[in-house]
Design a protein around this motif. Structure first.
Motif, PDB file in Angstrom:
ATOM      1  N   LEU A   1      28.424 106.174  79.848  1.00 37.09           N
ATOM      2  CA  LEU A   1      27.839 106.520  81.141  1.00 37.09           C
ATOM      3  C   LEU A   1      27.735 105.288  82.051  1.00 37.09           C
ATOM      4  N   GLN A   2      27.355 104.150  81.442  1.00 35.10           N
ATOM      5  CA  GLN A   2      27.256 102.912  82.208  1.00 35.10           C
ATOM      6  C   GLN A   2      28.609 102.525  82.800  1.00 35.10           C
ATOM      7  N   THR A   3      29.664 102.662  82.003  1.00 33.96           N
ATOM      8  CA  THR A   3      30.997 102.301  82.471  1.00 33.96           C
ATOM      9  C   THR A   3      31.430 103.166  83.649  1.00 33.96           C
ATOM     10  N   VAL A   4      31.182 104.469  83.527  1.00 34.88           N
ATOM     11  CA  VAL A   4      31.587 105.392  84.587  1.00 34.88           C
ATOM     12  C   VAL A   4      30.795 105.134  85.868  1.00 34.88           C
ATOM     13  N   VAL A   5      29.448 105.003  85.720  1.00 37.41           N
ATOM     14  CA  VAL A   5      28.596 104.773  86.894  1.00 37.41           C
ATOM     15  C   VAL A   5      28.916 103.429  87.544  1.00 37.41           C
ATOM     16  N   HIS A   6      29.114 102.405  86.709  1.00 37.58           N
ATOM     17  CA  HIS A   6      29.472 101.075  87.226  1.00 37.58           C
ATOM     18  C   HIS A   6      30.760 101.140  88.037  1.00 37.58           C
ATOM     19  N   SER A   7      31.745 101.849  87.515  1.00 40.66           N
ATOM     20  CA  SER A   7      33.026 101.966  88.207  1.00 40.66           C
ATOM     21  C   SER A   7      32.874 102.695  89.538  1.00 40.66           C
ATOM     22  N   GLU A   8      32.089 103.797  89.516  1.00 40.89           N
ATOM     23  CA  GLU A   8      31.897 104.572  90.739  1.00 40.89           C
ATOM     24  C   GLU A   8      31.137 103.756  91.795  1.00 40.89           C
ATOM     25  N   VAL A   9      30.056 103.095  91.369  1.00 40.68           N
ATOM     26  CA  VAL A   9      29.250 102.316  92.318  1.00 40.68           C
ATOM     27  C   VAL A   9      30.055 101.127  92.868  1.00 40.68           C
ATOM     28  N   GLU A  10      30.782 100.462  91.976  1.00 45.45           N
ATOM     29  CA  GLU A  10      31.605  99.319  92.427  1.00 45.45           C
ATOM     30  C   GLU A  10      32.646  99.771  93.443  1.00 45.45           C
ATOM     31  N   SER A  11      33.293 100.896  93.149  1.00 45.24           N
ATOM     32  CA  SER A  11      34.304 101.424  94.068  1.00 45.24           C
ATOM     33  C   SER A  11      33.694 101.754  95.430  1.00 45.24           C
ATOM     34  N   GLU A  12      32.497 102.347  95.411  1.00 45.92           N
ATOM     35  CA  GLU A  12      31.842 102.716  96.659  1.00 45.92           C
ATOM     36  C   GLU A  12      31.394 101.470  97.436  1.00 45.92           C
ATOM     37  N   LEU A  13      30.888 100.450  96.729  1.00 48.13           N
ATOM     38  CA  LEU A  13      30.482  99.209  97.396  1.00 48.13           C
ATOM     39  C   LEU A  13      31.674  98.506  98.029  1.00 48.13           C
ATOM     40  N   ILE A  14      32.790  98.475  97.296  1.00 46.65           N
ATOM     41  CA  ILE A  14      34.008  97.863  97.847  1.00 46.65           C
ATOM     42  C   ILE A  14      34.470  98.624  99.078  1.00 46.65           C
ATOM     43  N   ASN A  15      34.454  99.951  98.977  1.00 47.43           N
ATOM     44  CA  ASN A  15      34.863 100.772 100.115  1.00 47.43           C
ATOM     45  C   ASN A  15      33.940 100.562 101.317  1.00 47.43           C
ATOM     46  N   THR A  16      32.627 100.406 101.048  1.00 50.36           N
ATOM     47  CA  THR A  16      31.673 100.141 102.132  1.00 50.36           C
ATOM     48  C   THR A  16      31.967  98.792 102.803  1.00 50.36           C
ATOM     49  N   THR A  17      32.287  97.795 101.980  1.00 53.46           N
ATOM     50  CA  THR A  17      32.624  96.480 102.535  1.00 53.46           C
ATOM     51  C   THR A  17      33.858  96.561 103.443  1.00 53.46           C
ATOM     52  N   TYR A  18      34.876  97.247 102.947  1.00 55.24           N
ATOM     53  CA  TYR A  18      36.094  97.382 103.748  1.00 55.24           C
ATOM     54  C   TYR A  18      35.831  98.176 105.028  1.00 55.24           C
ATOM     55  N   THR A  19      34.977  99.192 104.903  1.00 57.63           N
ATOM     56  CA  THR A  19      34.637  99.980 106.092  1.00 57.63           C
ATOM     57  C   THR A  19      33.932  99.128 107.135  1.00 57.63           C
ATOM     58  N   ASN A  20      32.993  98.279 106.684  1.00 61.23           N
ATOM     59  CA  ASN A  20      32.307  97.385 107.617  1.00 61.23           C
ATOM     60  C   ASN A  20      33.266  96.402 108.277  1.00 61.23           C
ATOM     61  N   VAL A  21      34.239  95.910 107.516  1.00 63.46           N
ATOM     62  CA  VAL A  21      35.242  94.999 108.090  1.00 63.46           C
ATOM     63  C   VAL A  21      36.052  95.707 109.165  1.00 63.46           C
ATOM     64  N   LEU A  22      36.429  96.977 108.906  1.00 67.44           N
ATOM     65  CA  LEU A  22      37.166  97.734 109.922  1.00 67.44           C
ATOM     66  C   LEU A  22      36.328  97.942 111.182  1.00 67.44           C
ATOM     67  N   LEU A  23      35.015  98.184 110.976  1.00 74.30           N
ATOM     68  CA  LEU A  23      34.131  98.351 112.133  1.00 74.30           C
ATOM     69  C   LEU A  23      34.066  97.061 112.951  1.00 74.30           C
ATOM     70  N   LEU A  24      33.909  95.921 112.258  1.00 66.18           N
ATOM     71  CA  LEU A  24      33.900  94.629 112.951  1.00 66.18           C
ATOM     72  C   LEU A  24      35.231  94.373 113.655  1.00 66.18           C
ATOM     73  N   ARG A  25      36.320  94.804 113.012  1.00 65.89           N
ATOM     74  CA  ARG A  25      37.646  94.625 113.622  1.00 65.89           C
ATOM     75  C   ARG A  25      37.741  95.368 114.955  1.00 65.89           C
ATOM     76  N   GLN A  26      37.200  96.591 115.005  1.00 59.24           N
ATOM     77  CA  GLN A  26      37.218  97.338 116.258  1.00 59.24           C
ATOM     78  C   GLN A  26      36.434  96.606 117.347  1.00 59.24           C
ATOM     79  N   LEU A  27      35.250  96.115 116.975  1.00 57.58           N
ATOM     80  CA  LEU A  27      34.421  95.416 117.958  1.00 57.58           C
ATOM     81  C   LEU A  27      35.096  94.134 118.432  1.00 57.58           C
ATOM     82  N   PHE A  28      35.651  93.356 117.493  1.00 53.93           N
ATOM     83  CA  PHE A  28      36.302  92.105 117.860  1.00 53.93           C
ATOM     84  C   PHE A  28      37.541  92.342 118.712  1.00 53.93           C
ATOM     85  N   SER A  29      38.299  93.399 118.393  1.00 56.00           N
ATOM     86  CA  SER A  29      39.502  93.715 119.177  1.00 56.00           C
ATOM     87  C   SER A  29      39.135  94.052 120.612  1.00 56.00           C
ATOM     88  N   GLN A  30      38.082  94.862 120.789  1.00 54.64           N
ATOM     89  CA  GLN A  30      37.642  95.190 122.145  1.00 54.64           C
ATOM     90  C   GLN A  30      37.169  93.937 122.878  1.00 54.64           C
TER      91      GLN A  30
END
Length: 297
Positions: free
Chosen positions: A61-90
Motif C-alpha cells: 500500500l505504501q508503494t502504491v500511495v507513494h507512487s500516486e502522490v509523487e506522480s501528482e506532486l510532479i504533475n503539480t510542479t509542472y503545472t505551476n511551471v506552465l502557469l508561470l510560463r504563460q505569465l512570463f510570456s505575456q
C-alpha cells in the motif's frame, strides 16, 4: 471576504487557478482512497493475518500511495511551471521582466491568508463561477494611449532588431577572428616544427640576412656621408660665389666712378663745361636787359 491584495481581474484569475487546483487535489485524494479500497477488497478476505502478511500489505500500500502522490506532486510542479510560463510570456510581449521571491512561498501568514480566501470563495458560498469569471475580458485601451504604446513598442522592436543585427555582425567577426587565430596557431606550430627540423639552415639564413643588413647599413651610411659632404661643398661653393659676386659688384662700381672721373678730366668735358658756363652767363645778361623794358605795375 478575504482578499489577496490584487485587482479584480487578477483576483478572478487566482480564483480560476485555485478551482483547478482544488479539482486536481480532489482527484488525487480519490486516487489515494481508491488504493486503500483496492487493498480492502483484494487482500482483506480472511479474518486473521500474521504480522508478516500485514507488513507485506502495508508495504504494498505504501508503494502504491507513494507512487500516486509523487506522480501528482510532479504533475503539480509542472503545472505551476506552465502557469508561470504563460505569465512570463505575456510580460515579455510588453518588454517586462517579472521577479519572484521563493522565500515568500513558505510565509505562514500569507499561506493562512490564501487558505482563508479559498474557504470564503468555495466552502462558505459554494457558488459556481460565472461566464465573466471564467473568461474575463480586458478593458479597452484609449486610442491615443494605444497609438502611443504601439509607437513605443515599434521603436523598441526596431532598436531590438538593430541590436540583433549588430550582435550577429559582432559574432561573425568574433568567429572569423577565432578562425584566424586557430589558423595562425596552426601555422606557428608548423613553423616551430619546421624550425626544429631545419634549425641549422635557419641560423645560416639568419646570419646571411644579418650580414646583408650590415652591408646595406654600411652602404647607406657611406652614401649619407657622401651626400653630407657634397651638400657641405655646395654650401661652401655658394658662399664663395656670393663673395665673388659682391667683389665684382664693388669692382664694377669703382670702375664706374673711375670712368666718370676720367671723363671729367678730358678736354671735351672741360670745353663743354666752359660753353655751358658762357651760355648761362649770356642768358643771365639777356634777362637783365629784358627786365629794363618790362613795364612796372
Amino acid at each position: 471576504q478575504a482578499e489577496l491584495g490584487l485587482n479584480e481581474h487578477h483576483q478572478n484569475e487566482a480564483i480560476s487557478y485555485m478551482r483547478f487546483a482544488r479539482f486536481k487535489r480532489g482527484q488525487c485524494l480519490k486516487t489515494v482512497d481508491s488504493c486503500f479500497q483496492d487493498l480492502k477488497d483484494s487482500r482483506l478476505v480472511e479474518e486473521t493475518f500474521t504480522v508478516d502478511e500485514v507488513a507485506d500489505m502495508l508495504d504494498g500500500l505504501q508503494t502504491v500511495v507513494h507512487s500516486e502522490v509523487e506522480s501528482e506532486l510532479i504533475n503539480t510542479t509542472y503545472t505551476n511551471v506552465l502557469l508561470l510560463r504563460q505569465l512570463f510570456s505575456q510580460a515579455e510581449k510588453w518588454y517586462l521582466k517579472l521577479q519572484t521571491d521563493i522565500s515568500e512561498l513558505e510565509n505562514r501568514e500569507l499561506l493562512e491568508q490564501v487558505a482563508e480566501f479559498e474557504k470564503s470563495e468555495f466552502t462558505s458560498s459554494n457558488k459556481k463561477p460565472s461566464a465573466d469569471l471564467i473568461k474575463p475580458k480586458l478593458a479597452p485601451i484609449n486610442e491615443g494611449e494605444s497609438e502611443l504604446l504601439n509607437k513605443t513598442v515599434a521603436c523598441l522592436q526596431e532598436e531590438n532588431e538593430k541590436l540583433k543585427t549588430r550582435l550577429k555582425t559582432v559574432e561573425t567577426q568574433a568567429t572569423a577572428a577565432l578562425d584566424e587565430k586557430s589558423k595562425l596557431e596552426k601555422s606557428l606550430r608548423d613553423l616551430q616544427m619546421i624550425q626544429g627540423d631545419q634549425k641549422i639552415d635557419v641560423n645560416k639564413d639568419i646570419t646571411e640576412l644579418e650580414n646583408k643588413v650590415a652591408a646595406l647599413k654600411c652602404q647607406f651610411e657611406k652614401t649619407l656621408n657622401d651626400s653630407t659632404a657634397n651638400q657641405k661643398f655646395l654650401e661652401e661653393n655658394l658662399v664663395t660665389t656670393k663673395h665673388d659676386l659682391l667683389k665684382v659688384q664693388d669692382q664694377l662700381s669703382a670702375a664706374e666712378k673711375e670712368l666718370e672721373k676720367k671723363f671729367q678730366q678730358t678736354a671735351a668735358y672741360r670745353n663743354m663745361k666752359e660753353i655751358l658756363t658762357k651760355k648761362n652767363e649770356q642768358i643771365k645778361d639777356l634777362r637783365r636787359r629784358l627786365s629794363k623794358y618790362e613795364p612796372e605795375d
